[in-house]
Design a protein around this motif. Sequence first.
Motif, PDB file in Angstrom:
ATOM      1  N   ALA A  93      21.158  57.020   0.306  1.00 23.41           N
ATOM      2  CA  ALA A  93      20.623  58.447   0.685  1.00 23.41           C
ATOM      3  C   ALA A  93      19.746  58.576   1.662  1.00 23.41           C
ATOM      4  N   ILE A  94      18.713  57.714   1.762  1.00 26.74           N
ATOM      5  CA  ILE A  94      17.540  57.684   2.738  1.00 26.74           C
ATOM      6  C   ILE A  94      18.442  57.477   4.036  1.00 26.74           C
ATOM      7  N   LEU A  95      19.253  56.489   4.215  1.00 27.60           N
ATOM      8  CA  LEU A  95      20.016  56.252   5.561  1.00 27.60           C
ATOM      9  C   LEU A  95      20.946  57.111   5.978  1.00 27.60           C
ATOM     10  N   TRP A  96      21.404  58.016   4.984  1.00 25.01           N
ATOM     11  CA  TRP A  96      22.416  59.008   5.256  1.00 25.01           C
ATOM     12  C   TRP A  96      21.445  60.261   5.947  1.00 25.01           C
ATOM     13  N   ILE A  97      20.287  60.432   4.966  1.00 22.51           N
ATOM     14  CA  ILE A  97      19.578  61.753   5.595  1.00 22.51           C
ATOM     15  C   ILE A  97      18.761  61.507   7.085  1.00 22.51           C
ATOM     16  N   PHE A  98      18.337  60.200   7.272  1.00 23.11           N
ATOM     17  CA  PHE A  98      17.645  59.902   8.428  1.00 23.11           C
ATOM     18  C   PHE A  98      18.476  59.294   9.508  1.00 23.11           C
ATOM     19  N   LYS A  99      19.673  59.196   9.601  1.00 16.98           N
ATOM     20  CA  LYS A  99      20.728  58.442  10.409  1.00 16.98           C
ATOM     21  C   LYS A  99      20.413  58.801  11.821  1.00 16.98           C
ATOM     22  N   ASP A 100      20.093  60.050  12.005  1.00 20.79           N
ATOM     23  CA  ASP A 100      19.902  60.511  13.555  1.00 20.79           C
ATOM     24  C   ASP A 100      18.524  60.359  14.024  1.00 20.79           C
ATOM     25  N   ARG A 101      17.595  59.833  13.228  1.00 25.81           N
ATOM     26  CA  ARG A 101      16.067  59.652  13.488  1.00 25.81           C
ATOM     27  C   ARG A 101      16.004  58.423  14.317  1.00 25.81           C
ATOM     28  N   ARG A 102      14.904  58.447  15.403  1.00 27.35           N
ATOM     29  CA  ARG A 102      14.615  57.349  16.062  1.00 27.35           C
ATOM     30  C   ARG A 102      14.054  56.437  15.170  1.00 27.35           C
ATOM     31  N   PRO A 103      14.444  55.006  15.288  1.00 30.28           N
ATOM     32  CA  PRO A 103      13.835  53.821  14.460  1.00 30.28           C
ATOM     33  C   PRO A 103      12.302  53.876  14.324  1.00 30.28           C
ATOM     34  N   ALA A 104      11.467  53.912  15.717  1.00 28.07           N
ATOM     35  CA  ALA A 104      10.440  53.634  15.586  1.00 28.07           C
ATOM     36  C   ALA A 104       9.612  54.861  15.021  1.00 28.07           C
ATOM     37  N   LYS A 105       9.985  55.991  15.195  1.00 27.63           N
ATOM     38  CA  LYS A 105       9.320  57.166  14.422  1.00 27.63           C
ATOM     39  C   LYS A 105       9.493  57.302  12.822  1.00 27.63           C
ATOM     40  N   LEU A 106      10.661  56.672  12.631  1.00 32.43           N
ATOM     41  CA  LEU A 106      11.197  56.509  10.989  1.00 32.43           C
ATOM     42  C   LEU A 106      10.420  55.490  10.427  1.00 32.43           C
ATOM     43  N   THR A 107      10.067  54.479  11.118  1.00 30.68           N
ATOM     44  CA  THR A 107       9.125  53.284  10.576  1.00 30.68           C
ATOM     45  C   THR A 107       7.723  53.921  10.338  1.00 30.68           C
ATOM     46  N   ARG A 108       7.174  54.501  11.291  1.00 28.99           N
ATOM     47  CA  ARG A 108       5.949  55.117  11.097  1.00 28.99           C
ATOM     48  C   ARG A 108       5.598  56.137  10.021  1.00 28.99           C
ATOM     49  N   GLY A 109       6.789  56.766   9.851  1.00 30.25           N
ATOM     50  CA  GLY A 109       6.943  57.820   8.635  1.00 30.25           C
ATOM     51  C   GLY A 109       6.759  57.296   7.452  1.00 30.25           C
ATOM     52  N   PHE A 110       7.690  56.071   7.321  1.00 28.31           N
ATOM     53  CA  PHE A 110       7.741  55.724   5.816  1.00 28.31           C
ATOM     54  C   PHE A 110       6.739  54.613   5.668  1.00 28.31           C
ATOM     55  N   ARG A 111       6.087  54.163   6.744  1.00 28.47           N
ATOM     56  CA  ARG A 111       4.747  53.354   6.286  1.00 28.47           C
ATOM     57  C   ARG A 111       3.625  54.283   5.574  1.00 28.47           C
ATOM     58  N   VAL A 112       3.594  55.689   6.282  1.00 28.46           N
ATOM     59  CA  VAL A 112       2.923  56.675   5.420  1.00 28.46           C
ATOM     60  C   VAL A 112       3.306  56.918   3.923  1.00 28.46           C
ATOM     61  N   ALA A 113       4.550  56.904   3.844  1.00 29.74           N
ATOM     62  CA  ALA A 113       4.837  57.503   2.524  1.00 29.74           C
ATOM     63  C   ALA A 113       4.931  56.322   1.749  1.00 29.74           C
ATOM     64  N   GLN A 114       5.016  54.979   2.235  1.00 28.67           N
ATOM     65  CA  GLN A 114       4.508  53.806   1.401  1.00 28.67           C
ATOM     66  C   GLN A 114       3.386  53.792   0.477  1.00 28.67           C
ATOM     67  N   THR A 115       2.420  54.355   1.224  1.00 26.51           N
ATOM     68  CA  THR A 115       0.906  54.860   0.720  1.00 26.51           C
ATOM     69  C   THR A 115       0.956  55.332  -0.760  1.00 26.51           C
ATOM     70  N   VAL A 116       2.183  56.487  -0.599  1.00 24.75           N
ATOM     71  CA  VAL A 116       2.336  57.177  -1.863  1.00 24.75           C
ATOM     72  C   VAL A 116       2.963  56.339  -2.748  1.00 24.75           C
ATOM     73  N   SER A 117       4.110  55.905  -2.474  1.00 26.97           N
ATOM     74  CA  SER A 117       4.895  55.141  -3.375  1.00 26.97           C
ATOM     75  C   SER A 117       4.412  54.120  -4.211  1.00 26.97           C
ATOM     76  N   ALA A 118       3.361  53.321  -3.308  1.00 26.35           N
ATOM     77  CA  ALA A 118       2.839  52.101  -3.806  1.00 26.35           C
ATOM     78  C   ALA A 118       1.635  52.704  -4.904  1.00 26.35           C
ATOM     79  N   ALA A 119       1.039  53.715  -4.500  1.00 26.37           N
ATOM     80  CA  ALA A 119       0.124  54.462  -5.451  1.00 26.37           C
ATOM     81  C   ALA A 119       0.752  54.700  -6.948  1.00 26.37           C
ATOM     82  N   ALA A 120       1.970  55.200  -6.715  1.00 24.69           N
ATOM     83  CA  ALA A 120       2.611  55.490  -7.860  1.00 24.69           C
ATOM     84  C   ALA A 120       3.142  54.431  -8.650  1.00 24.69           C
ATOM     85  N   MET A 121       3.471  53.303  -7.995  1.00 30.03           N
ATOM     86  CA  MET A 121       3.884  52.085  -8.455  1.00 30.03           C
ATOM     87  C   MET A 121       2.620  51.449  -9.380  1.00 30.03           C
TER      88      MET A 121
END
Length: 331
Positions: free
Chosen positions: A154-182
């Motif tokens: 689902a992530i690959l499909w939703i963000f298929k048109d986004r630039r890889p560098a920007k996508l990586t930065r965004g998901f690094r921030v999101a990982q702070t939340v997901s790691a806290a949830a874990m």
Amino acid sequence: MLLAAVIVVIAVAVVFDYTNGFHDAANAIATSVATRALSPRVALLMAAVMNLIGAFLGTEVASTVGSGIIEAPQGMEGLAVVLAALLGAIAWNLVTWWFGLPSSSSHALIGGLVGAATASAGTVKWGGVVDKVLIPMVLSPVVGFVLAGLVMIAILWIFKDRRPAKLTRGFRVAQTVSAAAMALGHGLQDAQKTMGVIVLALIVGGFHQGTDVPWWVVLISAGALSAGTYAGGWRIMRTLGRRIIDLDPPRGFAAELTASAVLYTTAFAFAAPISTTQTITSSILGVGATKRLSAVRWNVAANIAVAWVVTLPAAALCAALAFWAIHPLFT
């Protein structure tokens, strides 16, 4: 004499909780550290804090561990069973930590309880073991693998048109939340297992009735798990974060999000003491398989699977040997 024995058992339970923390620290943060979303020390501090908070969110799993796995005899005999179960679980935790294998501390404790009860000719509630341990042990990795793969697709499909560098930065921030949830889910699940064992010791010692968890038991269980988590489990972190697949931030986020969802569901809906290790590992395998099957180092995954299968009987054997060794001291 009885009070002294109860205090010893509680102290050993706290030691187990501490080893559970440093053994399973990798569960919450390995993916975030591997993708450089968080530095190791920041990740460990965050995980320790969230483990502490998670331990106060419920006691359903504690009731399962304390009353749904074995029926220990009253008095010194019962305390010998509980102590042997803890010693067996600690021994197996240290063995698997030494070899960097992310085995399950939860299943080590369950195996310890079963092994010690069997060695003492006590009662094992096999219905509870099957319903609350074996079935979730089989299903949770499968659910984690499949669900993580679907989330990643689902992530690959939703963000298929986004630039890889920007996508990586965004998901690094999101990982702070997901790691806290874990980490919160880890505290919710794993601290309760120690709570359950301490309550079991109090019951067989004659110092507690019912399955309610006293506030001080919650406090010391949460504190020991949190302290152990901050001490870190670097050997296992390398296995989860680097040796299974080469993780990137989107895949790390998908794995953590999936694993935390499985932990919350099993704790609140089923009161099942599942393995956080199995859940995050299977989720990592699931997101890795969406890249390509060859991206997953299946030989490493196979070694981990062997550790999963062996943990219950190995911890049971360690606990049985411990019971036979310490039983003369409790007669």
